[in-house]
Design a protein around this motif. Structure first.
Motif, PDB file in Angstrom:
ATOM      1  N   PHE A   2       0.839  -1.195   0.000  1.00 47.19           N
ATOM      2  CA  PHE A   2       0.000   0.000   0.000  1.00 47.19           C
ATOM      3  C   PHE A   2       0.876   1.249   0.000  1.00 47.19           C
ATOM      4  O   PHE A   2       1.908   1.293   0.666  1.00 47.19           O
ATOM      5  CB  PHE A   2      -0.902   0.027   1.241  1.00 47.19           C
ATOM      6  N   VAL A   3       0.452   2.256  -0.758  1.00 51.19           N
ATOM      7  CA  VAL A   3       1.116   3.557  -0.786  1.00 51.19           C
ATOM      8  C   VAL A   3       0.048   4.598  -0.474  1.00 51.19           C
ATOM      9  O   VAL A   3      -0.974   4.670  -1.166  1.00 51.19           O
ATOM     10  CB  VAL A   3       1.776   3.824  -2.162  1.00 51.19           C
ATOM     11  N   ASN A   4       0.274   5.373   0.572  1.00 47.42           N
ATOM     12  CA  ASN A   4      -0.702   6.372   1.020  1.00 47.42           C
ATOM     13  C   ASN A   4      -2.080   5.761   1.228  1.00 47.42           C
ATOM     14  O   ASN A   4      -3.103   6.345   0.872  1.00 47.42           O
ATOM     15  CB  ASN A   4      -0.780   7.535   0.024  1.00 47.42           C
ATOM     16  N   GLY A   5      -2.118   4.553   1.783  1.00 44.51           N
ATOM     17  CA  GLY A   5      -3.377   3.899   2.104  1.00 44.51           C
ATOM     18  C   GLY A   5      -4.090   3.261   0.934  1.00 44.51           C
ATOM     19  O   GLY A   5      -5.169   2.707   1.092  1.00 44.51           O
ATOM     20  N   LYS A   6      -3.497   3.299  -0.265  1.00 48.70           N
ATOM     21  CA  LYS A   6      -4.133   2.713  -1.449  1.00 48.70           C
ATOM     22  C   LYS A   6      -3.297   1.527  -1.932  1.00 48.70           C
ATOM     23  O   LYS A   6      -2.073   1.585  -1.930  1.00 48.70           O
ATOM     24  CB  LYS A   6      -4.255   3.740  -2.564  1.00 48.70           C
ATOM     25  N   SER A  19      -1.186  -0.853  -4.125  1.00 51.78           N
ATOM     26  CA  SER A  19      -0.360  -0.568  -5.292  1.00 51.78           C
ATOM     27  C   SER A  19       0.332  -1.803  -5.856  1.00 51.78           C
ATOM     28  O   SER A  19       0.851  -1.768  -6.960  1.00 51.78           O
ATOM     29  CB  SER A  19       0.705   0.475  -4.950  1.00 51.78           C
TER      30      SER A  19
END
Length: 83
Positions: A42-46, A48
């Protein structure tokens, strides 16, 4: 050990909720190779990416995996080089 990394896999493209990713499955005419060693990145909560590890413990496991990889590469126009 074989490590598979998928950046921005299509499983994240669905508009609905994805749910849990519970395994990694490689399916061919001989059957199913599977692993539950799967992690999402996850990157910034999203979401990926996804990383899956498939561990081969015996020469027989290695031979079976190599047959799968050779078939997959032939069927998908990929080049496989043995070193």
């Amino acid at each position: 050990m074989a490590i598979f990394r998928f950046d921005q896999p299509s499983v994240f493209d669905s508009s609905g909720e994805v749910g849990d990713i519970t395994g990694f499955y490689m399916i061919d005419e001989e059957g199913v190779l599977q692993s539950v060693d799967v992690n999402a990145k996850f990157v910034n909560g999203k979401p990926s990416g996804i990383e899956a590890k498939y561990i081969m413990r015996t020469p027989r496991d290695w031979d079976r995996f190599m047959r799968f990889v050779e078939r997959y590469s032939d069927a998908n126009g990929l080049q496989f080089i043995k070193y």
